[in-house]
Design a protein around this motif. Structure first.
Motif: not given
Lengths: 320, 501
Positions: B304, B306, B325-327, B330, B343-345, B358-359, B361, B412-413
């Motif tokens: 992913f 991260l 990276n994450v982008p 995605l 923590g991360e969600g 959020l993911a 935008l 979100k996902w």
């Protein structure tokens, strides 16, 4: 499950939505009753003129604080940018150039802050403390502590002029406020800043470009600082290297009194305006009552404590 | 089981209301000496409120609490602790950089006459407690060096050191491995023989049979019934918890498996995982089993973007993709649902709607401006589709229950229309009803042609949901199990690392 906090949350939410406005209204009424000069049109216009610089700085700090950062450099960067702009005005007589130089100087320091924070992972507190020192040194090296007076009327108009009955700097302030509002409420980058302040790890894991957003906040703060510097010098009709010292604290106070969380993620510009006005009327009222400035500082100090205590309580109520 | 054991703790007709909600409605049950009393119920059934009443954080509106037959009239946590009621919370909060002994004696270290800490005495006492408990750690070790399950044991030791008669354990096994659960259960059995009673909360229903003596089922703030363990089946318990017959814990499997959509080749990160290769096909739910620490989460995070990895390749539908990276991930359609929900969600202080958006935008903006109307519309549709229970999408994510929070993260996902959806422990700490819904979402995604990877430490759900599972041990893929081979024994043999075949 959250059942238990229902009562508390509503109080907390009430405060974060309306509490600050309520406090402003109460202060305003009490001050009007105690001192009748306070409510006169001339005085109120003065209050608004006096909060211009702080409010513009607060717009920059707002983005910083919401994303969990803080900027300690504006007090000195503002003097450097403003003085440089005044100097440029005196030497070239070109208002446009003077404006560009002032704004560019602010932007430069914003970029330095942003680079230190994002590229080198320096905590914002330290990074901006360092750039404040740099700005302080740069301004003294450049001016030798000398003031630049005899500025042309066109420059002074920026800080003293009127359009109709509205002071020109107030119009600038309103424009900056609107831009800040749009950034925070209506753009992806604003959303990103809230998310980063609320939970940076989650923002990162959601594909937010964290460094880019933080860099933007720093750069925006720098431009606000440059603009505030120009307006301050124009109001005083001279470039004064010593001006503006400690103003970053007033700006941060305005943002926090307005309910923005010190730990980031929560806050909005409308409340910050009220926070800024509260500081403005308290200072103005104490001047009207002939209270000396040392006491004013004590009162502002207490105000910060109260605002932060409320912030902590609100967060306690909001988290399990 | 001691049938005639006396009652240690009795709750009679406890009610508690909060503005707008009746959290507890005449709840009664009794805990016998030297037994484990399991509280079962979905999130929102009132277990947490009940515990807070027992440990003195809340005061009941109605009803009485009796300890050893004596009515309790003082209600505060300190007092309840002093009369022998100790609570071990789900999320432990030890002071990580202090020693074990300092943690055991936190706030009550033995003092000398002039008020300084008697360190020697404290360490000696702590060491004795640890040794007596049959535990082999040096009291001078820092908490940080311990595993979560060891920290739990330290919490129990701490409870015993204040002469606790009743120990409340809130989901003690939600984040520890199977073998650690065994150790914990052994210790609980040992303490039972010494006459200490437990109130035990767990979402893992097999634990009721393993450790419980009695079980009380709560639903919507009411006691539904209390039973001796052994006199009621797990299915009956589930039915009483959810208030309806749950015909199945897992949705039916009928996979329509297509071509390979994700291929990972020799993924390596020095010291963490090595030469990890596998394929995921469209329409498939692939499990990733293994003990905690086997490297499953780390592999997923690397895919992913991260975390970084040194070598290896990732192919998506045959095309090599670079994920830095994450982008990047995605963009490729790879999604990772973190195991660390808070923590991360989620951004807990922001609203449900903002979290869902959020993911996404970019999708919601035209140029530099967000289209908030579109955002509100799509996020509330998604929240509704996943049946997130909340007054509105403006509600802050932090105020939701665990299951609903998880649904928000999944929402979100899902807005991303993922090609590959990696879910890391998606049902941890979530009640049975919500678990089913999450499995259903996975099945639906697979049916629509996506590939789903589920990392889970719960073997029953791996077997119940997945079409095939990889097993990892010590950073390597040690086995792959499919079809009739999909059994706990088979998976465990690979997970322990021996089954290199």
């Amino acid at each position: 499950m959250g059942n238990g906090k229902k009562g508390n949350i509503s109080i907390a939410e009430f405060y974060s939505k309306f509490g600050i406005v309520l406090i402003f209204v109460i202060l305003f009424v009490v001050m009007s009753i105690i001192n009748h000069n306070f409510i006169s049109g001339v005085n109120l216009r003065n209050v608004v003129r006096q909060v211009v610089v702080i409010t513009i700085l607060a717009c920059g700090e707002q983005l910083m604080l919401i994303s969990g950062m803080v900027d300690l450099s504006p007090g000195r960067v503002l003097a450097f940018a403003g003085t440089l702009s005044a100097y440029c005005m005196l030497k070239t007589g070109n208002l446009f150039l003077a404006l560009i130089v002032g704004l560019a100087c602010g932007l430069l320091f914003g970029v330095i802050n942003g680079a230190l924070i994002t590229a080198f992972d320096i905590p914002p507190f330290i990074a901006t403390l360092a750039s404040m020192q740099m700005a302080d040194g740069a301004i003294m090296a450049f001016t030798g502590g000398q003031n630049y007076s005899n500025l042309p009327a066109s420059f002074n108009f920026l800080g003293q002029g009127y359009i109709g009955f509205i002071p020109f700097p107030v119009i600038i302030m309103i424009i900056v406020l609107i831009i800040t509002y749009i950034i925070l409420a209506w753009t992806p980058i604003g959303r990103a800043l809230y998310a980063i302040g609320g939970n940076q790890a989650a923002a990162l894991a959601s594909g937010i470009r964290v460094k880019k957003a933080k860099f933007f906040a720093c750069a925006f703060g720098g431009v606000c600082t440059g603009l505030a510097g120009i307006l301050l010098m124009a109001r005083m009709s001279s470039g004064q290297p010593a001006a503006g010292e400690g103003m970053e604290m007033d700006a941060i106070t305005a943002v926090i009194v307005g309910g923005t969380s010190m730990s980031g993620g929560v806050g909005n510009i409308l409340n910050t305006i009220v926070g800024s006005l509260i500081i403005g009327i308290i200072k103005n009222f104490m001047n009207l009552q002939n209270i000396n400035s040392s006491f004013q500082d004590i009162v502002l100090g207490i105000l910060i404590c109260v605002a932060v205590i409320i912030d902590v309580q609100v967060r306690k109520a909001n988290t399990k | 089981m001691k049938q005639e054991a006396k009652m240690v703790l009795e709750l009679k007709n406890i009610s508690k209301s909060f503005p707008g909600v009746k959290a507890l409605d005449h709840v009664s049950f009794s805990v016998r000496e030297g037994t484990v009393h399991v509280l079962a119920g979905e999130n929102g059934a009132g277990k947490s409120t009940l515990i807070k009443i027992i440990n003195g954080l809340y005061v009941a509106d109605e009803g009485d609490l009796f300890l050893n037959g004596k009515k309790i009239t003082v209600h505060n946590p300190r007092y309840m602790n002093s009369i022998g009621v100790a609570t071990i919370h789900q999320e432990l909060s030890p002071v990580l950089d202090l020693t074990i002994a300092e943690n055991i004696f936190l706030g009550r270290a033995p003092l000398s006459k002039i008020g300084t800490v008697q360190w020697k005495k404290m360490y000696a006492q702590a060491q004795k407690l640890i040794d007596d408990f049959g535990f082999h750690y040096d009291a001078k070790r820092t908490m940080r060096s311990l595993t979560v399950s060891d920290m739990q044991i330290i919490e129990i030791i701490k409870a015993i050191s204040v002469n606790a008669k009743v120990i409340i354990m809130d989901e003690p096994t939600s984040s520890i491995t199977e073998s650690e659960v065994e150790v914990l259960h052994d210790k609980i059995r040992m303490l039972k023989r010494q006459g200490i009673s437990f109130i035990y909360i767990s979402h893992k229903l097999d634990e009721i049979g393993q450790i419980g003596d009695e079980v009380t089922i709560l639903r919507d703030g009411r006691t539904i019934s209390s039973h001796r363990v052994g006199e009621i089946t797990t299915d009956q318990i589930i039915a009483k918890m959810v208030g309806r017959e749950m015909s199945n814990v897992y949705p039916p499997k009928h996979p329509k498996i297509g071509d390979t959509i994700l291929e990972v080749k020799n993924l390596t990160r020095e010291g963490v995982f090595k030469d990890v290769s596998f394929r995921l096909r469209a329409g498939e739910i692939l499990g990733m089993s293994g003990l905690v620490g086997a490297g499953r989460t780390e592999v997923a995070r690397a895919i992913f973007g991260l975390d970084h990895f040194q070598s290896g390749e990732i192919y998506l539908k045959g095309q090599k993709v670079t994920v830095k990276n994450v982008p990047d991930a995605l963009k490729a359609g790879i999604i990772y649902l973190s195991e660390d929900r808070k923590g991360e969600g989620l951004v807990l202080c922001r609203s449900i709607g903002e979290n869902i958006a959020l993911a996404n935008l970019k999708h919601f903006s035209r140029g530099f401006i967000l289209n908030r109307r579109l955002e509100d519309k799509e996020t509330s549709e998604m929240a509704k589709k996943l049946t997130v229970k909340a007054p509105s999408i403006k509600t802050s994510a932090g105020s939701l229950s665990g299951g609903n929070q998880q649904k928000v993260v999944i929402a979100k996902w899902l807005l991303q229309n993922p090609t590959v959806f990696i879910m890391d422990e998606p049902t941890r700490g979530i009640d049975v009803g919500a678990k089913y819904e999450i499995y259903k979402i996975m099945c639906d995604l697979a049916e629509q042609g996506a590939g789903v990877i589920m990392i889970s430490s719960e073997l029953p759900e791996i077997i119940g949901v997945c079409d095939r599972t990889l097993v990892m041990a010590e950073g390597r893929v040690t086995g792959e199990v499919e079809g009739d081979d999909l059994t706990q024994e088979r998976i465990m043999s690979f997970a322990i690392g021996g089954g290199q075949s």
